[in-house]
Design a protein around this motif. Structure first.
Motif, PDB file in Angstrom:
ATOM      1  N   ASP A 109      -7.491   1.045  -2.276  1.00  0.00           N
ATOM      2  CA  ASP A 109      -6.657   2.270  -2.659  1.00  0.00           C
ATOM      3  C   ASP A 109      -7.489   3.710  -2.062  1.00  0.00           C
ATOM      4  O   ASP A 109      -6.610   4.828  -2.055  1.00  0.00           O
ATOM      5  CB  ASP A 109      -6.776   2.188  -4.397  1.00  0.00           C
ATOM      6  CG  ASP A 109      -5.667   1.098  -4.678  1.00  0.00           C
ATOM      7  OD1 ASP A 109      -5.127   0.778  -3.950  1.00  0.00           O
ATOM      8  OD2 ASP A 109      -5.730   0.614  -5.765  1.00  0.00           O
ATOM      9  N   LYS A 167      -6.174   4.901   0.957  1.00  0.00           N
ATOM     10  CA  LYS A 167      -4.744   5.519   1.082  1.00  0.00           C
ATOM     11  C   LYS A 167      -4.610   6.919   0.653  1.00  0.00           C
ATOM     12  O   LYS A 167      -4.346   7.487   1.398  1.00  0.00           O
ATOM     13  CB  LYS A 167      -4.000   4.678  -0.060  1.00  0.00           C
ATOM     14  CG  LYS A 167      -3.540   3.178   0.562  1.00  0.00           C
ATOM     15  CD  LYS A 167      -2.916   2.397  -0.705  1.00  0.00           C
ATOM     16  CE  LYS A 167      -1.651   3.015  -0.940  1.00  0.00           C
ATOM     17  NZ  LYS A 167      -0.520   2.569  -2.140  1.00  0.00           N
ATOM     18  N   LYS A 193      -6.723   8.715   3.695  1.00  0.00           N
ATOM     19  CA  LYS A 193      -5.742   8.942   4.786  1.00  0.00           C
ATOM     20  C   LYS A 193      -5.042  10.255   4.686  1.00  0.00           C
ATOM     21  O   LYS A 193      -4.801  11.312   5.445  1.00  0.00           O
ATOM     22  CB  LYS A 193      -5.044   7.982   5.149  1.00  0.00           C
ATOM     23  CG  LYS A 193      -5.842   6.724   5.899  1.00  0.00           C
ATOM     24  CD  LYS A 193      -4.774   5.721   6.019  1.00  0.00           C
ATOM     25  CE  LYS A 193      -5.329   4.391   6.950  1.00  0.00           C
ATOM     26  NZ  LYS A 193      -4.509   3.425   7.157  1.00  0.00           N
ATOM     27  N   ASP A 220       3.786   5.215  -4.872  1.00  0.00           N
ATOM     28  CA  ASP A 220       4.104   5.622  -3.606  1.00  0.00           C
ATOM     29  C   ASP A 220       4.270   6.982  -3.226  1.00  0.00           C
ATOM     30  O   ASP A 220       4.390   7.519  -2.318  1.00  0.00           O
ATOM     31  CB  ASP A 220       5.368   4.905  -2.991  1.00  0.00           C
ATOM     32  CG  ASP A 220       6.488   5.573  -3.663  1.00  0.00           C
ATOM     33  OD1 ASP A 220       6.364   6.045  -4.933  1.00  0.00           O
ATOM     34  OD2 ASP A 220       7.623   4.997  -3.249  1.00  0.00           O
TER      35      ASP A 220
END
Length: 310
Positions: A176, A179, A182, A214
């Protein structure tokens, strides 16, 4: 955990409930943070709702906020296009209100700059927001200017900030965290390619566009950002930022590059994995010494979670 701050000063809160955040010039003396058009230093803290008394204080503040939204006179162009919903933030020279487009019903945030000093302070931020168009940076929608105010209509992030997420779920798994990083690094890369150094990257300034898993993460708050004037204009010397995130070269009062943003991303990485600061001390002088030494440790729990792939 040490990672506690936002931008609201709360009265009648005990010292155990807040952590004050100051710029370096408050420690080192007369050094000013205005050579690049910056605003006055803000004292920042966060109300931590741990008991009934603090909860009552929070409710009182929320009621005050709701009443305050009716005390501002808005430009007719604003009220014709947007329905003012609530006051959601207030700074030294500005306030932020949540609004809804009357036609599309799309929600937005409007930052209102209300003084001459505020105009001068936010000119640099406005210039940056006019230039950027990246999914990982908060977007400026439109600007209205009147004799005494500037209205900046911006995307409304409804998912809270990364700090809130860490406080809610605790340390992130490595998967996580990757993510998150990034998205942050994509935003930082975009800014650096434009010659913009943020200089105040931290979980509080990383907003989720919506509450879903998301959601994209967006960089916000460019009040301390610096824009390179030419290809050779690589070095900066203004001492500014949030103490726990500033790079050693800034602590040492040396000229620095946009690499200070990457140091801050490193601090954010540590916070994501452990839920606390790599360098922390209630005494700022001791804090800066720790940053200069660069000594930090990841707990055994973090190492175990990494080895387990969590």
């Amino acid at each position: 955990m040490g990672c506690v701050e936002s931008k609201k000063v709360v009265e009648n809160v005990s010292s155990s409930d807040i952590k004050t955040v100051c710029h370096l010039e408050d420690v080192f003396g007369d050094e000013k943070c205005r050579s690049e058009g910056l605003s006055e230093t803000e004292v920042k803290c966060e109300l931590r709702v741990d008991d009934g008394n603090n909860l009552a204080e929070k409710i009182k503040l929320e009621r005050l906020n709701k009443s305050n939204k009716f005390k501002t006179k808005y430009d007719p162009r604003i009220t014709a296009k947007y329905d003012i919903k609530a006051l959601i933030g207030k700074g030294t020279f500005s306030k932020v209100v949540r609004v809804e487009n009357r036609l599309t019903k799309q929600p937005y945030a409007i930052k209102i700059i209300e003084s001459k000093e505020g105009r001068e302070a936010f000119e640099a931020e406005l210039a940056i927001l006019r230039r950027v168009k990246c999914p990982y940076i908060i977007q400026l929608v439109e600007v209205f200017e009147s004799v005494d105010k500037i209205y900046m209509v911006m995307e409304l992030a409804t998912g809270g900030d990364l700090f809130d997420k860490i406080m809610t779920k605790g340390p992130f798994s490595e998967r996580d965290a990757v993510k998150v990083l990034k998205m942050v690094l994509e935003g930082v890369k975009y800014l650096h390619n434009l010659g913009i150094t943020h200089r105040d990257l931290k979980p509080d300034n990383l907003l989720y566009y919506h509450p879903g898993t998301d959601s994209r993460l967006m960089i916000t708050d460019f009040g301390l950002a610096h824009t390179r004037r030419s290809a050779d204009d690589l070095l900066m010397n203004t001492i500014c930022g949030t103490p726990e995130y500033i790079a050693p070269e800034m602590v040492a009062r040396r000229r620095y590059t946009n690499a200070v943003d990457l140091w801050a991303v490193g601090v954010i990485t540590y916070i994501l994995l452990r839920g606390d600061f790599p360098f922390f001390d209630a005494d700022r002088i001791r804090l800066y010494k720790k940053i200069l030494k660069g000594n930090y440790n990841l707990s055994d729990e973090v190492r175990r979670r990494r080895s387990d792939g969590r």
